[in-house]
Scaffold this motif. Structure first.
Motif, mmCIF file in Angstrom:
data_model
loop_
_atom_site.group_PDB
_atom_site.id
_atom_site.type_symbol
_atom_site.label_atom_id
_atom_site.label_comp_id
_atom_site.label_asym_id
_atom_site.label_seq_id
_atom_site.Cartn_x
_atom_site.Cartn_y
_atom_site.Cartn_z
ATOM 1 N N UNK A 51 0.689 -1.285 -0.186
ATOM 2 C CA UNK A 51 -0.021 0.516 -0.115
ATOM 3 C C UNK A 51 0.802 1.204 -0.108
ATOM 4 N N UNK A 52 1.840 1.161 0.579
ATOM 5 C CA UNK A 52 2.972 2.417 0.554
ATOM 6 C C UNK A 52 3.865 2.325 -0.463
ATOM 7 N N UNK A 53 4.809 1.301 -1.213
ATOM 8 C CA UNK A 53 4.852 1.478 -2.257
ATOM 9 C C UNK A 53 6.313 1.116 -1.192
ATOM 10 N N UNK A 54 6.328 0.370 -0.665
ATOM 11 C CA UNK A 54 7.752 0.929 0.842
ATOM 12 C C UNK A 54 8.661 -0.121 0.455
ATOM 13 N N UNK A 55 9.910 -1.040 0.835
ATOM 14 C CA UNK A 55 10.930 -2.141 1.015
ATOM 15 C C UNK A 55 9.814 -2.832 1.404
ATOM 16 N N UNK A 56 9.530 -4.634 1.808
ATOM 17 C CA UNK A 56 8.943 -5.400 2.329
ATOM 18 C C UNK A 56 10.745 -6.518 2.419
#
Length: 304
Positions: A51-56
């Motif tokens: 959702x945040x377009x962040x690395x997981x």
């Protein structure tokens, strides 16, 4: 502010989304396998990252993720229930470090299962502290504190519900205080109480204890945990989730753990100094009402 997310539990998920709603940016999301009683898992944190377009990042090895933390542009990380101590390099990798939501009244309650121990210790309140993580357990400077009164009617589920409600706002308030007034050192005059982890087997009821102790164990072990437990004559395991004190208007002689009578449908059990009413319970293949009938089937039954 660019914020990393480190930890587990739905509480952390809600806090991260609340910060995003307030204009903060999720820089990275790191988690690891949950405990059995958690209601959020790795896939939920992966969804947050998407959702945040962040690395997981899915690993317990925080040191392996430092490069990803730095490249994300995170200025600070928020953490709930990370299962291991974090080393010096990750703790110093971000400008404002890692902020932990500690479910304990720092500097007194440090360690694991603080709300459960607070109930067992008959405390008058439990705390929530947002503090900067350091190499020493729960000893870093703090940014925000709040408390909830507890008493002889408070169950661990009540405390967890309060933590769920308070933690998102607590993190938001802490981020607002980073620049001013900033971090506050913990009071060195307070002697710490180190609380160690509890496991399900620690919730076995000792009916030879006093009534207050028995009831505190039930309240500290109830939902969302597995419940305090006992057995019927050493055989069927019974899990107790709710109980209360009963004060008869007569003196009595009974063996601790003895089934004395029913109060309505609820079995009344002898303790070292009184009686306890079992109000909600369960056993294998039986719901609460069926379990209570099973317990109270005979006055010769013993809970052991």
């Amino acid at each position: 502010m660019r914020v990393g997310v480190l930890g587990r539990t739905s509480m952390l998920l809600r806090a991260a989304r609340w910060l995003a709603d307030r204009g903060h940016e999720i820089a990275f999301v790191q988690t690891c396998p949950p405990e059995p009683h958690y209601d959020a898992g790795e896939s939920d944190f992966a969804q947050l990252a998407a959702e945040a377009g962040a690395p997981f990042i899915a690993t317990r090895r925080v040191g392996d993720a430092v490069a990803a933390w730095r490249s994300s542009g995170a200025e600070v990380a928020i953490s709930v229930n990370w299962p291991t101590l974090i080393g010096a390099e990750p703790l110093h990798a971000l400008p404002y470090g890692v902020l932990n939501a500690h479910a304990g009244d720092l500097p007194r309650y440090r360690g694991n299962a603080c709300p459960n121990w607070a109930i067992l210790n008959h405390e008058l309140r439990v705390g929530l502290t947002i503090h900067r993580m350091t190499l020493d357990l729960d000893s870093g400077p703090w940014l925000y504190k709040t408390w909830r009164a507890i008493d002889e009617t408070t169950y661990i589920g009540d405390v967890y519900a309060w933590l769920d409600r308070e933690t998102p706002d607590a993190f938001a308030a802490a981020l607002d205080r980073l620049a001013h007034p900033g971090f506050v050192d913990q009071d060195p005059s307070v002697r710490p109480l180190r609380t160690f982890p509890r496991r399900p087997s620690d919730a076995r009821i000792d009916w030879s204890a006093d009534t207050r102790t028995v009831l505190a164990l039930v309240r500290a072990s109830s939902h969302p945990f597995d419940g305090a437990f006992t057995t019927v004559d050493g055989a069927d395991i019974v899990r107790v989730f709710e109980a209360s004190q009963h004060a008869p208007d007569y003196d009595f002689c009974a063996v601790p753990g003895q089934v004395c009578f029913r109060l309505g449908a609820d079995p009344v059990i002898a303790t070292a100094d009184g009686m306890v009413v079992i109000k909600q319970c369960g056993s294998e293949g039986r719901d609460s009402e069926e379990t209570k009938s099973f317990i109270a089937a005979s006055l010769r039954n013993r809970l052991i």
